[in-house]
Motif scaffolding. Structure first.
Motif, mmCIF file in Angstrom:
data_model
loop_
_atom_site.group_PDB
_atom_site.id
_atom_site.type_symbol
_atom_site.label_atom_id
_atom_site.label_comp_id
_atom_site.label_asym_id
_atom_site.label_seq_id
_atom_site.Cartn_x
_atom_site.Cartn_y
_atom_site.Cartn_z
ATOM 1 N N GLU A 1 0.825 -1.214 0.000
ATOM 2 C CA GLU A 1 0.000 0.000 0.000
ATOM 3 C C GLU A 1 0.860 1.265 0.000
ATOM 4 O O GLU A 1 0.514 2.254 -0.634
ATOM 5 N N GLN A 2 1.987 1.236 0.737
ATOM 6 C CA GLN A 2 2.896 2.397 0.721
ATOM 7 C C GLN A 2 3.423 2.622 -0.685
ATOM 8 O O GLN A 2 3.488 3.757 -1.157
ATOM 9 N N ALA A 3 3.813 1.547 -1.350
ATOM 10 C CA ALA A 3 4.348 1.666 -2.704
ATOM 11 C C ALA A 3 3.287 2.188 -3.666
ATOM 12 O O ALA A 3 3.559 3.061 -4.504
ATOM 13 N N LEU A 4 2.072 1.676 -3.554
ATOM 14 C CA LEU A 4 0.986 2.126 -4.428
ATOM 15 C C LEU A 4 0.656 3.588 -4.167
ATOM 16 O O LEU A 4 0.467 4.369 -5.103
ATOM 17 N N ASN A 5 0.605 3.983 -2.901
ATOM 18 C CA ASN A 5 0.334 5.391 -2.575
ATOM 19 C C ASN A 5 1.426 6.305 -3.108
ATOM 20 O O ASN A 5 1.145 7.404 -3.600
ATOM 21 N N ARG B 1 0.805 6.699 -6.764
ATOM 22 C CA ARG B 1 -0.334 7.606 -6.993
ATOM 23 C C ARG B 1 0.097 9.059 -6.844
ATOM 24 O O ARG B 1 -0.265 9.909 -7.665
ATOM 25 N N GLU B 2 0.871 9.352 -5.794
ATOM 26 C CA GLU B 2 1.328 10.729 -5.563
ATOM 27 C C GLU B 2 2.222 11.204 -6.699
ATOM 28 O O GLU B 2 2.086 12.334 -7.176
ATOM 29 N N ALA B 3 3.132 10.340 -7.143
ATOM 30 C CA ALA B 3 4.021 10.712 -8.253
ATOM 31 C C ALA B 3 3.219 10.942 -9.522
ATOM 32 O O ALA B 3 3.498 11.876 -10.288
ATOM 33 N N ARG B 4 2.205 10.130 -9.762
ATOM 34 C CA ARG B 4 1.357 10.281 -10.952
ATOM 35 C C ARG B 4 0.587 11.583 -10.898
ATOM 36 O O ARG B 4 0.441 12.290 -11.905
ATOM 37 N N GLU B 5 0.076 11.931 -9.700
ATOM 38 C CA GLU B 5 -0.660 13.196 -9.546
ATOM 39 C C GLU B 5 0.243 14.395 -9.761
ATOM 40 O O GLU B 5 -0.157 15.392 -10.359
ATOM 41 N N ARG B 6 1.493 14.299 -9.268
ATOM 42 C CA ARG B 6 2.436 15.413 -9.460
ATOM 43 C C ARG B 6 2.738 15.599 -10.953
ATOM 44 O O ARG B 6 2.863 16.719 -11.427
ATOM 45 N N ARG B 7 2.900 14.483 -11.674
ATOM 46 C CA ARG B 7 3.187 14.572 -13.109
ATOM 47 C C ARG B 7 2.014 15.145 -13.886
ATOM 48 O O ARG B 7 2.202 15.860 -14.869
#
Length: 194
Positions: free
Chosen positions: A179-183, A186-192
């Motif tokens: 879950e930490q890795a997936l989160n 997700r955060e990196a994808r949102e930043r991009r």
């Protein structure tokens, strides 16, 4: 490389069709998680010097220190593993919303009301039949969906934990938890995207 799971068309009918919901989850898990060893093996670079026939005369056990190219691992996680997990999370979250929302289109509302009314009119003599007083009303389809989703979330947690253990072992990832890795993904994808 395996492709990530495609998002199904999310509608309440999709969620209430337990066959369609379970099929999507099963197919997505089999394409990514159930075949994780094969997917990771496919990321390993073949021999650079060609095939050596003498290499087949002695069996050498695989060492756990041999890891996959970090760029290939990251590409697999970013383009296949995490998008598949996200697609399944989106489906489970949407269907959980459907399960907790009012269901005005429930086709069995009239049937349940008729059964309840019939139960009220029933004469029970527990001396003749001690079990005659029992009445088990039909569950609304939202409750059945909620039960199914609880089961599928448990399965999803087990599958992700097993998959992530293999990914960590083979790719040497620093995240302890799936879950930490997936989160983080997700955060990196949102930043991009912003």
């Amino acid at each position: 490389m395996t492709s990530p799971s495609a998002h199904p068309n999310l509608t309440p009918q999709f969620c209430f069709s337990t066959v369609a919901l379970r099929d999507f989850l099963r197919i997505s898990r089999s394409a990514t998680d159930d075949s994780i060893t094969q997917n990771l093996n496919a990321l390993e670079t073949p021999s650079q010097s060609g095939f050596d026939p003498s290499s087949t005369s002695v069996r050498i056990p695989r060492t756990s220190s041999r890891s996959i190219d970090p760029r290939a691992c990251q590409a697999f996680k970013d383009n296949v593993l995490f998008p598949s997990w996200q697609a399944r999370s989106d489906v489970l979250t949407y269907c959980a919303y459907v399960a907790t929302s009012p269901d005005p289109d429930d086709p069995e509302v009239g049937l349940r009301e008729a059964e309840t009314e019939k139960n009220r009119e029933r004469v029970v003599d527990e001396r003749l039949d001690p079990y005659s007083g029992r009445y088990f009303p039909r569950e609304p389809r939202t409750e059945m969906l909620a039960n199914l989703l609880r089961q599928e979330r448990s399965v999803e947690n087990i599958v992700r934990s097993r998959t992530w253990g293999l990914v960590r072992e083979r790719c040497g990832d620093s995240f302890q938890d799936a879950e930490q890795a997936l989160n983080s993904w997700r955060e990196a994808r949102e930043r991009r995207s912003s």
